[in-house]
Design a protein around this motif. Structure first.
Motif, PDB file in Angstrom:
ATOM      1  N   ASP A   1     -14.529  -2.663  -5.530  1.00  0.00           N
ATOM      2  CA  ASP A   1     -13.374  -2.417  -4.638  1.00  0.00           C
ATOM      3  C   ASP A   1     -12.174  -1.932  -5.455  1.00  0.00           C
ATOM      4  O   ASP A   1     -11.040  -2.042  -4.996  1.00  0.00           O
TER       5      ASP A   1
ATOM      6  N   PHE B   1     -10.268   1.176   7.856  1.00  0.00           N
ATOM      7  CA  PHE B   1      -9.890  -0.229   7.670  1.00  0.00           C
ATOM      8  C   PHE B   1      -9.628  -0.791   9.062  1.00  0.00           C
ATOM      9  O   PHE B   1      -8.638  -0.456   9.702  1.00  0.00           O
TER      10      PHE B   1
ATOM     11  N   HIS C   1      -6.852   4.337   6.337  1.00  0.00           N
ATOM     12  CA  HIS C   1      -6.715   3.180   5.445  1.00  0.00           C
ATOM     13  C   HIS C   1      -5.476   2.380   5.843  1.00  0.00           C
ATOM     14  O   HIS C   1      -5.501   1.148   5.928  1.00  0.00           O
TER      15      HIS C   1
ATOM     16  N   GLY D   1      -4.086  -2.944  -5.087  1.00  0.00           N
ATOM     17  CA  GLY D   1      -3.459  -4.002  -4.289  1.00  0.00           C
ATOM     18  C   GLY D   1      -4.252  -5.289  -4.219  1.00  0.00           C
ATOM     19  O   GLY D   1      -3.668  -6.384  -4.200  1.00  0.00           O
TER      20      GLY D   1
ATOM     21  N   ILE E   1       0.823  -1.207   0.000  1.00  0.00           N
ATOM     22  CA  ILE E   1       0.000   0.000   0.000  1.00  0.00           C
ATOM     23  C   ILE E   1       0.866   1.270   0.000  1.00  0.00           C
ATOM     24  O   ILE E   1       0.554   2.257  -0.663  1.00  0.00           O
TER      25      ILE E   1
ATOM     26  N   HIS F   1     -14.478  -1.004   6.429  1.00  0.00           N
ATOM     27  CA  HIS F   1     -13.846  -2.227   5.914  1.00  0.00           C
ATOM     28  C   HIS F   1     -13.784  -3.167   7.126  1.00  0.00           C
ATOM     29  O   HIS F   1     -12.958  -2.970   8.022  1.00  0.00           O
TER      30      HIS F   1
HETATM   31  N1  DI6 Z   1      -8.778  -3.523   2.017  1.00  0.00           N
HETATM   32  C1  DI6 Z   1      -8.193  -3.953   0.908  1.00  0.00           C
HETATM   33  O1  DI6 Z   1      -8.288  -5.065   0.474  1.00  0.00           O
HETATM   34  C2  DI6 Z   1      -7.482  -2.831   0.285  1.00  0.00           C
HETATM   35  N2  DI6 Z   1      -7.744  -1.775   1.203  1.00  0.00           N
HETATM   36  C3  DI6 Z   1      -8.487  -2.216   2.167  1.00  0.00           C
HETATM   37  O2  DI6 Z   1      -8.863  -1.486   3.069  1.00  0.00           O
HETATM   38  C4  DI6 Z   1      -6.032  -2.984   0.033  1.00  0.00           C
HETATM   39  C5  DI6 Z   1      -5.541  -1.778  -0.682  1.00  0.00           C
HETATM   40  C6  DI6 Z   1      -4.132  -1.935  -1.228  1.00  0.00           C
HETATM   41  O3  DI6 Z   1      -3.470  -2.951  -1.002  1.00  0.00           O
HETATM   42  O4  DI6 Z   1      -3.705  -1.008  -1.946  1.00  0.00           O
END
Ligand code: DI6
Ligand code: FE
Length: 403
Positions: free
Chosen positions: A315, A212, A175, A319, A102, A240
């Protein structure tokens, strides 16, 4: 004043999230709203007369415009190198140590100019729109400092100026931990609560705040602080939740009356019951499940039993779900999570809109926005069956033809 009459359509209204078809249907629109919808034989002449432009759907299937209620499409760079490392057996931690993950996207995003960032984001948005998406949620989350988070939100909002689509923005400052705050997660959360949220609210840059909640991201206590700050500034919340472990994310989201709890692979019955009680939408993200080769699917059967509405979204992020195809997500929701095609369609229309707190769209009913897609296919199964390649023949946005 724009008046349009759609005729000769098979309309899936998706009212109440249920699939049923009005055969040989007509729909009358004025100034971007639906004025009348029903079987053509019941259509009365327009009161007071007056002309209207007719559009003949030639018997095609008409659905509400699709709603992608969870994307992270404003980012620069790519993560193809991470992908290769993971295929070769590297772990998430190995990748991060090698400079990927990330943080590498945060670095690329911060380094990109406004014009560069806008251009790559516009491409992703246009790919979504080509499949019939008329409303998109876009999260920040790759800036991770006050100025860059606000910049990403501004860029996201600016895309509506030259794209015929509705854009809803969400601040996802929580995040990941930016490198300059390594070992100081609580200090970073302070910055989110005392700077990012107040500024995003004051400048009208976001309608919701997301976080997150995960062992590799932020704790329940930290998320709680973020949600309290959001509440104090009149912003809705989303989470999340329970993506990689059952960390009580679903219950936490419900406690704050979140619009949605997203991912939920590891949510248990207690979490699901709390979502039902709070009328929080479950957003399923099969692209991330697929891309990470997860084996634990979200508790779809429990969500059904408890009557929790299930939305489906891309989504779109570099990543874990580098996809700009909501139709492919509908296919994956069916193949990987065993939703029915009708449930998948409801997830990409009616329930997607509810996950954004937007009650003026997602179904085709009198008074709702005239956003819809015309498909040369028979049924929802045909929409979910194909993996890539399907496009609506015509899209209407705000009562006007877009393609
Ligand atoms: N959950 C995920 O799967 C992505 N962000 C999140 O909150 C991962 C985002 C990344 O790896 O760039
Ligand atoms: Fe996400």
């Amino acid at each position: 004043m724009t008046r349009t009459l759609l005729v000769n359509a098979r309309i899936a209204t998706m009212r109440g999230g249920r699939y049923s078809i009005i055969d040989d249907a007509a729909m009358r629109m004025q100034d971007g709203r639906i004025e009348w919808i029903g079987p053509a034989r019941s259509l009365a002449p327009r009161p007071g007369g007056g002309g209207e432009e007719a559009f003949d759907a030639q018997g095609a299937l008409v659905t509400p415009g699709l709603v992608d209620c969870h994307t992270h499409l404003v980012y620069a760079g790519d993560r193809a190198a991470d992908f290769e490392m993971r295929l070769a057996g590297a772990s998430y931690a190995d990748i991060a140590r090698a400079g990927g993950g990330i943080v590498s996207t945060v670095k690329a995003t911060r380094a990109a100019s406004n014009a560069e960032l806008r251009a790559v984001s516009a491409k992703r948005l246009e790919a979504l729109m080509a499949e019939g998406v008329t409303t998109v949620e876009i999260k920040s989350g790759y800036g991770l400092d006050v100025e860059n988070e606000l910049r990403c939100l501004r860029i996201a909002r600016s895309l509506a100026a030259d794209h015929r689509v509705s854009i809803c923005t969400t601040l996802l400052g929580a995040h990941a931990l930016p490198p300059e705050f390594a070992g100081r997660a609580d200090d970073y959360i302070d910055a989110v609560c005392t700077q990012m949220i107040p500024r995003a609210a004051a400048e009208g840059l976001a309608s919701a705040v997301d976080a997150f909640c995960e062992t590799i991201a932020f704790s329940n206590a930290q998320v709680r602080r973020v949600f309290e700050a959001a509440r104090a500034h009149g912003l809705a919340v989303k989470l999340h939740a329970d993506q990689l472990s059952d960390s009580g994310g679903a219950s936490l989201a419900a406690q704050f009356g979140a619009l949605s709890a997203d991912h939920l692979e590891h949510a248990g019955e207690e979490g699901v019951a709390s979502l039902a009680a709070a009328a929080t939408v479950a957003v399923l993200l099969p692209g991330a499940y697929y891309f990470l080769r997860e084996t634990k699917a979200p508790p779809v059967e429990l969500l059904r039993e408890h009557g929790v509405p299930m939305a489906i979204a891309t989504d779109c992020n570099p990543g874990t779900s580098p996809s700009t195809s909501l139709l492919t997500m509908m296919n994956m929701a069916c193949t990987l999570f065993r939703l029915t095609p009708e449930e998948a369609l409801a997830g990409a229309t009616c329930h997607g809109a509810a996950a954004l707190g937007l009650h003026d769209r997602g179904t085709l009913e009198v008074g709702k926005r005239a956003d819809f897609a015309v498909w040369d296919v028979e049924s929802p199964a045909h929409l979910a069956w194909q993996i890539a390649g399907l496009r609506p023949s015509v899209i209407f946005f705000d009562g006007k033809r877009r393609s």
